[in-house]
Write a protein that holds these residues in place. Structure first.
Motif, short mmCIF file in Angstrom:
data_model
loop_
_atom_site.label_atom_id
_atom_site.label_comp_id
_atom_site.label_asym_id
_atom_site.label_seq_id
_atom_site.Cartn_x
_atom_site.Cartn_y
_atom_site.Cartn_z
N GLY A 16 0.79 -1.22 0.00
CA GLY A 16 0.00 0.00 0.00
C GLY A 16 0.82 1.27 0.00
O GLY A 16 0.32 2.35 0.31
N LEU A 17 2.08 1.17 -0.34
CA LEU A 17 2.93 2.34 -0.30
C LEU A 17 3.20 2.93 -1.69
O LEU A 17 3.86 3.96 -1.82
N ALA A 18 2.72 2.23 -2.72
CA ALA A 18 2.81 2.79 -4.07
C ALA A 18 1.38 2.87 -4.59
O ALA A 18 0.63 1.91 -4.48
N TYR A 19 1.00 4.01 -5.09
CA TYR A 19 -0.37 4.16 -5.57
C TYR A 19 -0.40 5.10 -6.76
O TYR A 19 0.55 5.83 -7.02
N ARG A 20 -1.51 5.04 -7.47
CA ARG A 20 -1.65 5.85 -8.67
C ARG A 20 -2.79 6.83 -8.47
O ARG A 20 -3.85 6.47 -7.94
N LYS A 21 -2.57 8.07 -8.81
CA LYS A 21 -3.67 9.03 -8.71
C LYS A 21 -3.46 10.16 -9.69
O LYS A 21 -2.35 10.40 -10.17
N ALA A 22 -4.57 10.83 -9.99
CA ALA A 22 -4.47 12.02 -10.82
C ALA A 22 -4.15 13.18 -9.90
O ALA A 22 -4.77 13.33 -8.86
N ALA A 23 -3.19 13.95 -10.29
CA ALA A 23 -2.83 15.06 -9.44
C ALA A 23 -2.19 16.15 -10.27
O ALA A 23 -1.62 15.88 -11.32
N THR A 40 0.47 20.41 -14.53
CA THR A 40 -0.47 19.68 -15.38
C THR A 40 -1.18 18.66 -14.51
O THR A 40 -0.65 18.24 -13.49
N ASN A 41 -2.33 18.25 -14.96
CA ASN A 41 -3.03 17.18 -14.27
C ASN A 41 -2.76 15.87 -14.97
O ASN A 41 -3.01 15.74 -16.16
N LEU A 42 -2.18 14.93 -14.24
CA LEU A 42 -1.84 13.65 -14.86
C LEU A 42 -2.06 12.52 -13.86
O LEU A 42 -1.95 12.71 -12.66
N GLU A 43 -2.33 11.33 -14.43
CA GLU A 43 -2.38 10.12 -13.61
C GLU A 43 -0.95 9.66 -13.39
O GLU A 43 -0.22 9.42 -14.36
N GLN A 44 -0.52 9.60 -12.16
CA GLN A 44 0.88 9.31 -11.89
C GLN A 44 1.03 8.35 -10.72
O GLN A 44 0.13 8.21 -9.90
N TRP A 45 2.21 7.72 -10.68
CA TRP A 45 2.53 6.85 -9.54
C TRP A 45 3.22 7.63 -8.44
O TRP A 45 4.07 8.47 -8.71
N PHE A 46 2.84 7.31 -7.21
CA PHE A 46 3.44 7.96 -6.04
C PHE A 46 3.89 6.93 -5.02
O PHE A 46 3.29 5.85 -4.93
N PHE A 47 4.90 7.27 -4.27
CA PHE A 47 5.26 6.49 -3.08
C PHE A 47 4.77 7.27 -1.87
O PHE A 47 4.92 8.49 -1.81
N ARG A 48 4.20 6.54 -0.94
CA ARG A 48 3.56 7.17 0.20
C ARG A 48 4.58 7.56 1.28
O ARG A 48 4.51 7.08 2.42
N ILE A 49 5.50 8.42 0.93
CA ILE A 49 6.55 8.81 1.87
C ILE A 49 5.98 9.63 3.02
O ILE A 49 6.54 9.65 4.12
N VAL A 90 -12.30 34.51 5.22
CA VAL A 90 -11.63 33.25 4.93
C VAL A 90 -11.18 33.31 3.48
O VAL A 90 -11.90 33.82 2.63
N VAL A 91 -9.96 32.82 3.20
CA VAL A 91 -9.47 32.84 1.82
C VAL A 91 -9.17 31.42 1.36
O VAL A 91 -8.56 30.63 2.09
N VAL A 92 -9.61 31.09 0.16
CA VAL A 92 -9.31 29.76 -0.39
C VAL A 92 -8.39 29.92 -1.60
O VAL A 92 -8.37 30.97 -2.26
N ALA A 93 -7.63 28.86 -1.87
CA ALA A 93 -6.73 28.85 -3.02
C ALA A 93 -7.55 28.73 -4.29
O ALA A 93 -8.63 28.15 -4.28
N PRO A 94 -7.05 29.23 -5.40
CA PRO A 94 -7.78 29.11 -6.66
C PRO A 94 -8.01 27.65 -7.06
O PRO A 94 -8.98 27.35 -7.74
N GLU A 95 -7.09 26.76 -6.61
CA GLU A 95 -7.22 25.34 -6.95
C GLU A 95 -8.17 24.61 -6.01
O GLU A 95 -8.36 23.40 -6.15
N HIS A 96 -8.69 25.29 -5.02
CA HIS A 96 -9.49 24.61 -4.00
C HIS A 96 -10.66 23.87 -4.64
O HIS A 96 -11.35 24.40 -5.50
N PRO A 97 -10.90 22.62 -4.21
CA PRO A 97 -11.96 21.82 -4.82
C PRO A 97 -13.36 22.44 -4.72
O PRO A 97 -14.23 22.15 -5.55
N LEU A 98 -13.55 23.31 -3.76
CA LEU A 98 -14.88 23.89 -3.57
C LEU A 98 -15.14 25.13 -4.44
O LEU A 98 -16.27 25.59 -4.57
N VAL A 99 -14.04 25.63 -5.03
CA VAL A 99 -14.13 26.91 -5.73
C VAL A 99 -15.24 26.93 -6.80
O VAL A 99 -16.06 27.85 -6.85
#
Length: 825
Positions: free
Chosen positions: A147-154, A186-195, A259-268
């Motif tokens: 469970g320490l390597a996973y793939r996600k869009a980010a 960029t938004n891409l599906e990528q592999w990550f290690f859960r460091i 309150v200030v949110v980032a432009p990338e905030h999911p709720l924006v």
RNA sequence: GCCCGCUUAGCUCAGCUGGUAGAGCACCAUCCUUGUAAGUUGGGGGUCGUUGGUUCGAAUCCGACAGCGGGCUCCA
């Protein structure tokens, strides 16, 4: 065999001899204590540079010294052989990366041999070979299964010039660490290690690394960026969703006015949809997002914000506060939203002034009344005011109470935040370890079974000038069958970040030919952790933190016993010329090959070790290298001139020495003592060499003394000691002279010399006489005089009597062997 | 802004727990050599960044400040 110092002939002869005899192949002698000495392996760029000469010279002295001290020493070398330059060469010169890399390796291997480094070449590893990267893939699968390597869009960092994504660590001030291109998101599906799962352990583990420089540890601690605080969940009017913010100052929560949110905030998107100023809002978002990260996070970029027309509710006082979108809030840190407390935060203060947002004071300095208009934010702690039930509490206590209150109400609580992100390991490149994953339409993400490893990197591929990975278009690679259902499937075409290759190579050295496993546990445990690791400080974060992470994972899974990869770390300084790092663009590069041809490897090594302490930057100097060369010549002549006289003489020294012989022995033995201490205490190699120089000076002082038969063994002893202590630094010339003395065995197989403590002591010592702390006189007394005798001798001095005449002697301080201080009034 | 390191001879740097400021290079002189190159022996050169403190005594320990270098940084 002439009598002149002919380094060409000498170095060639002994290098050939070492190659045949392999004196450095590690026998794994169970009876001797082990020592693992490792220098960071190089990227095979094609040629060694002075930085390489330096780091490998330092490591070689340590390895040779430890061997002479009786350790069984593991001192391996290998190649960090995957990476972009090989691929660029393929595009530019139409040469396959593998061939390019191989040619570079064989050239650099020769260069290393020319420098006389004592590696166990039987353990050589190269990360681009299938028998190595098979195990890098195995490691990937191990992390995946756990469970320490996973793939996600980010949103990831994309370097347009390298045509690949980069880890956060590889982006420096918004630029690509490799090529300085501006990094895009960029938004891409990528592999990550859960460091990030290991963030706390990586941070706390730093305390155990006593043998690491503070500087490196603080850089890692900074990078991990642990921040303890409170999460506060604001309700959003008209929505189900809550808006969590992270703060380290929960005591100021009653001072929140927006309150200030980032432009990338999911709720924006939801927040602005249907607002009357939606168009204006979208324009603002577009403008901010278009700015690259570098611009947005630059110190002097103006803080901008825009009202969304939406409101959040402060869970502590149920106040409605406006929600803004701001360019200065970073989506990837904390919750991507912050509470604005203008009265107690400098940035918020400026922001509120600019947009006319209210400023409410809720913390007052102790003993001071609140009220009046604030000229600037009060950022220190104090006593709470205007804070409902918490008014009157000191900040510290209030933070605790408020956090507890939020927790009880289910609206927040303690929260630890890290700057550290998960390790993005996918690279859209060809020349790297293929990620052993296939994508199946029916089974999804399927790991390649262990027995099918390695997933071979295809060799017959076409390199495109765009830099696009050739794997994408390599049909026989991409098309495969699903290991689970047997149906058709596609291979992952991304390869792994090369930092994965280098985060476990030190383990492979302990068992380099293992075909069953990356390494056997017993073998790894026998050598690990690395006793001394040496490398440039530029790897302080990247390589050294990734290696710690991988080692911890392996240790958790029981594959190794130590969770520490490197016990002691020496971060060597840079090699400078004219105050700047040597680089092609500055045109201040000194080529090691040219230096070796002109002066020999021994001189090159000696100079680079002498010119600065290992951990400091080193200024290259042509005069300095001349000096080193002259010194070796001086040693050469000294020994050669004595050779006939002492050839058949024993180094065993008898009693009844004359005063000159006693002096010679004192210099020689105290030099051996200093060299021993300097090397073992903290690898102070420059001062060790300086002590050897003094030793040689002492021997020259003696040289003109008419030699009496019975003193020849004093000379023989001195010559032998000189060669022995010099051997780790200049292995060729000392080997030559050692053999000329009549020995058949290698000097490098000799034990490190013991010094005679008695011989280091002077017969007479000079005592400094101070009156009220000022040096007024000196007295020579026999070395073994006791305090009383010394005092008597001092007070007998006419000058002392002059100075003390008619004065009261308050006290007399005697430092044995050094000085006497008389305090008078 | 925060954190760390450095500041000692012309240059590059040593100076360990406070106790005579040191090496190499460079420089000057000396001897050797027909001369060059190389070599030998000796020598000059330092208010230890500034400032306050602790101490019998500070380059060294402590506090400020300055200069240089490095790391992190709209980090909430």
């Amino acid at each position: 065999m002439g009598d002149r110092y002919n380094f060409h002939e000498i170095e060639e002869r002994w290098q050939k001899y070492w190659e045949e005899v392999k004196p450095h192949a590690e026998a794994e002698d169970a009876h001797r204590p082990r020592y693992y000495c490792l220098e960071m392996f190089p990227y095979p760029s094609g040629r060694l540079h002075m930085g390489h000469v330096r780091v490998y010279s330092i490591g070689d002295v340590i390895a040779r010294f430890k061997r002479m001290q009786g350790f069984s020493v593991l001192h391996p070398m290998g190649w960090d052989a995957f990476g972009l330059p090989a691929e660029n060469a393929a595009i530019k010169h139409n040469i396959h990366p593998h061939r390019w890399t191989q040619e570079n390796i064989s050239h650099m291997r020769q260069e290393l041999a020319r420098l006389g480094f004592s590696y166990d070449w039987d353990r050589e590893v190269s990360t681009c070979e299938p028998d190595y990267y098979k195990w890098t893939q195995w490691l990937f699968l191990l992390l995946y299964k756990n469970g320490l390597a996973y793939r996600k869009a980010a949103p990831v960092n994309w370097c347009p010039s390298c045509a690949t994504v980069l880890a956060n660590e590889q982006v420096v001030a918004g630029l690509c660490e490799r090529c300085d291109s501006v990094v895009e998101k960029t938004n891409l599906e990528q592999w990550f290690f859960r460091i990030t799962d290991y963030a706390d352990r990586l941070l706390n583990g730093l305390d155990q690394l006593e043998g690491w420089p503070e500087k490196v540890k603080s850089m890692q601690a900074n990078w991990i960026g642990r921040s303890e605080g409170t999460e506060i969940r604001f309700a959003v009017e008209g929505f189900e969703e809550e808006l969590p913010v992270f703060t380290t100052r929960p005591d100021t929560v009653f001072g929140v006015t927006y309150v200030v949110v980032a432009p990338e905030h999911p709720l924006v998107d939801k927040l602005i949809a249907g607002q009357e100023n939606e168009e204006e809002l979208r324009a603002f978002l577009k403008e901010v997002m278009a700015q690259d990260e570098l611009m947005r996070t630059a110190e002097d970029t103006e803080k901008k914000g825009i009202m969304t027309g939406r409101y959040a509710v402060n869970p502590l006082n149920n106040e409605r506060v406006p929600i803004l979108i701001g360019n200065y809030v970073v989506g990837s840190y904390g919750t991507g939203a912050v509470m604005g407390v203008p009265a107690h935060d400098t940035r918020d203060f400026a922001f509120a002034k600019k947009y006319g947002l209210p400023i409410r004071e809720v913390v007052a300095p102790e003993g001071k009344e609140a009220g009046g208009e604030l000229a600037e934010a009060y950022v220190d702690e104090g006593v709470l005011v205007n804070s409902g039930q918490f008014t009157g509490l000191p900040s510290r206590e209030a933070m605790e109470k408020i956090t507890e209150h939020l927790e009880a109400a289910g609206q927040g609580g303690h929260k630890v935040n890290y700057r550290l992100r998960d390790w993005l390991i996918s690279r859209q490149r060809y020349w790297g370890t293929p990620i052993p994953i296939v994508y199946c339409d029916s089974c999804g993400i399927v790991p390649v079974p262990e027995e099918e490893l390695p997933v071979m990197l295809p060799t017959d591929v076409e390199f495109r000038p765009t830099g696009e990975s050739p794997l994408l278009h390599c049909e026989e690679f991409v098309n495969t069958t699903c290991p689970q259902c047997g149906g058709s499937a596609r291979r992952e075409t991304d390869t792994m970040d090369t930092f994965i290759d280098s985060s476990w190579y030190f383990l492979r050295y302990t068992d380099p030919h293992n075909n069953e496993l990356p390494f056997a546990k017993e073998k790894a445990d026998a050598w690990m952790p690395v006793d001394q690791y040496i490398g440039g400080v530029e790897h302080a974060i990247l390589h050294l933190m990734y290696s710690r992470f991988i080692q911890m994972v392996l240790s958790d899974l029981g594959l190794v016993s130590s969770e520490i990869p490197f016990k002691n770390l020496l971060a060597q300084g840079m090699v400078l010329q004219g105050g700047a790092k040597m680089s092609k663009s500055k045109g201040n590069v000194v080529d090691p090959d040219a230096i070796i041809s002109q002066y020999g490897a021994d001189t090159a090594r000696l100079f680079i070790l002498f010119a600065a302490p290992p951990d400091k930057d080193l200024e290259w100097s042509d005069e300095g290298i001349e000096g080193a060369y002259r010194f070796i010549n001086r040693v050469w002549r000294l020994v050669i001139e004595y050779l006939d006289l002492i050839k058949d003489v024993s180094p065993k020294v008898g009693d009844n020495l004359g005063p000159k012989e006693r002096t010679l022995r004192r210099i020689v033995h105290s030099s051996v003592k200093k060299v021993t201490n300097d090397i073992s205490r903290r690898f102070s190699l420059n001062t060790a060499i300086s002590a050897i120089m003094e030793m040689v000076n002492g021997m020259y002082q003696y040289k003109d003394t008419p030699i009496d038969e019975q003193n020849l063994n004093v000379v023989r002893e001195a010559v032998e000691l000189l060669l022995l202590v010099l051997a780790p630094f200049t292995p060729h010339v000392t080997e030559e002279l050692w053999h000329r003395l009549g020995y058949r065995e290698s000097i490098h197989a000799q034990p490190w010399p013991e010094y005679d403590e008695e011989a280091t002591k002077a017969d007479e010592i000079t005592i400094v006489v101070q009156i009220n702390g000022k040096v007024r006189d000196r007295v020579v007394v026999p070395a073994e005089s006791d305090s009383e005798t010394v005092k008597e001798a001092v007070f007998a001095q006419p000058r002392v009597q002059e100075y003390t005449a008619g004065k009261e002697i308050v006290k007399t301080i005697v430092v044995p062997g050094k000085l006497v201080n008389i305090v008078v009034k």
